[in-house]
Design an enzyme around this catalytic site. Sequence first.
Site, PDB file in Angstrom:
ATOM      1  N   LYS A 272      -0.982   8.178 -14.331  1.00  0.00           N
ATOM      2  CA  LYS A 272       0.424   7.805 -14.107  1.00  0.00           C
ATOM      3  C   LYS A 272       0.626   6.301 -14.264  1.00  0.00           C
ATOM      4  O   LYS A 272       1.532   5.857 -14.960  1.00  0.00           O
ATOM      5  CB  LYS A 272       0.859   8.252 -12.703  1.00  0.00           C
TER       6      LYS A 272
ATOM      7  N   GLU B 160       0.974   1.336  -2.792  1.00  0.00           N
ATOM      8  CA  GLU B 160      -0.150   1.359  -3.718  1.00  0.00           C
ATOM      9  C   GLU B 160      -1.205   0.336  -3.310  1.00  0.00           C
ATOM     10  O   GLU B 160      -0.986  -0.514  -2.461  1.00  0.00           O
ATOM     11  CB  GLU B 160       0.338   1.088  -5.146  1.00  0.00           C
ATOM     12  N   ARG B 161      -2.360   0.425  -3.936  1.00  0.00           N
ATOM     13  CA  ARG B 161      -3.473  -0.457  -3.595  1.00  0.00           C
ATOM     14  C   ARG B 161      -3.188  -1.883  -4.054  1.00  0.00           C
ATOM     15  O   ARG B 161      -2.636  -2.109  -5.125  1.00  0.00           O
ATOM     16  CB  ARG B 161      -4.767   0.038  -4.258  1.00  0.00           C
TER      17      ARG B 161
END
Length: 476
Positions: A175, A201-202
């Site tokens: 993605k 997110e990271r």
Amino acid sequence: MERFANGLPGSDQRFMPGMQPANQGTVVSVRGSVVDAYFPRELPSVFNLLRAGQDGKVAIEVEAHLSSEVVRGVALTPTRGLALGAIVIDTDRPLKVPVGERLLGRVFDVFGHTIDRREEISGGDWRSIHREPVPIRQRATTSEIFATDIKAIDVLAPLERGGKAGLFGGAGVGKTVIITEMIHNIVGRHGGVSIFCGIGERCREGEELYRAMKEAGVLDHTVMVFGQMHEPPGARFRAGHAALTMAEYFRDDAKKDVLLLIDNIFRFIQAGAEVSGLMGQLPSRLGYQPTLGTELAELEERICNTPTGAITSIQAVYVPADDFTDPAAVHTFAHLSASIVLSRKRASQGLYPAIDPLQSSSKMLTPHIAGRRHYRVAQEVRKTLATYEEMKDLIAMLGLEEISRDDRRIVFRARRLERFLTQPFFTTQQFTGLGGKMVHLEDALEGCERILNDEFSRYPEKSLYMIGNINEAKIS
């Protein structure tokens, strides 16, 4: 007396010792990120930003009124050290973020503070993250296709200018890679402005994306907003609203087309579920918040096009356990004009981008919008691949030699189409060693047509794998 917040420039809403705010309360309860505060004089409005703790470092957004004197809020920063009886200041305004051309090339958090180790942005125009969607009478009524130069998307699931497209898939199917490739292609082709919103997110992914966009030369046309994985759920939940406020400036004031990329909309829903649980609301199906539909609609309805500009959104949607009946996936589907579904099976076969041509769809793929030729080619491609999918079990049991000659031709066409719809990306060339390719829609349609007409029946399948235009295929 002038209120506390109005005396501070820009977004600098920090607690200032010695100031006498007009509305001051005290903390009566702290449970994780949920803070209850007692205000004897005047109750802060819902969505007002409160400041508490040493130097006002704890930011709290009012979510509900519990009584005529007590409010319940969700902390947007860690509540470590916040004690009962601590002073709470009502800033008398909602959370605001900066807007304008000065944002281009910069990275922000949900408060509008820069996190790219460059100078802070202060002063100028700051706007509330809580804004009403554009009224229907002010929206554009025409439908246009938004080209990405990615073959599988443009042919089988074309995007709508000013619409919303979802990238559905489980973990590790690509993605984020597709989103970064779209930034590269669209900024290079359309100019305009890109706004990347990372929700939950990271940190590593955000830093890598920042470097990749800088190296690709598209950072000067991009704004990045992050509500990172380690941040409280309240901050992650509001990151999308902050990014949309910035995007609305470029659409409405600067009259530009904006590409808004959200990675990942499921994390927005997940943060809302965490906030809902902390607020004590009873969960609905599978543990999601009872207000899931409303919260998602409040965000999605702000994404639209007007006669002078458009916000086109591409949203990565993590699908829990690859279950497309999950409420998060179902509610997201309802807002989308195009759905791009990524397949783990295709990824395991090395068919990148791993877009499932049979599950992916678009409301743009009709004769009067896409054109008769595009519609006809897409339908033929889908029909050929669907027939091949139905025959796979039979081929596995009996072998390819046992099916009819006509069926074998369909199989050969389908396998060549699958390989032609792969594409080398600019953002992965350092890993694959293959130079990235941008393929215009006309070239992609021409390639599919020629494969369907059996012009490449003598070519080996591998000659169509990871190429751009069909003319790059070599017979040996």
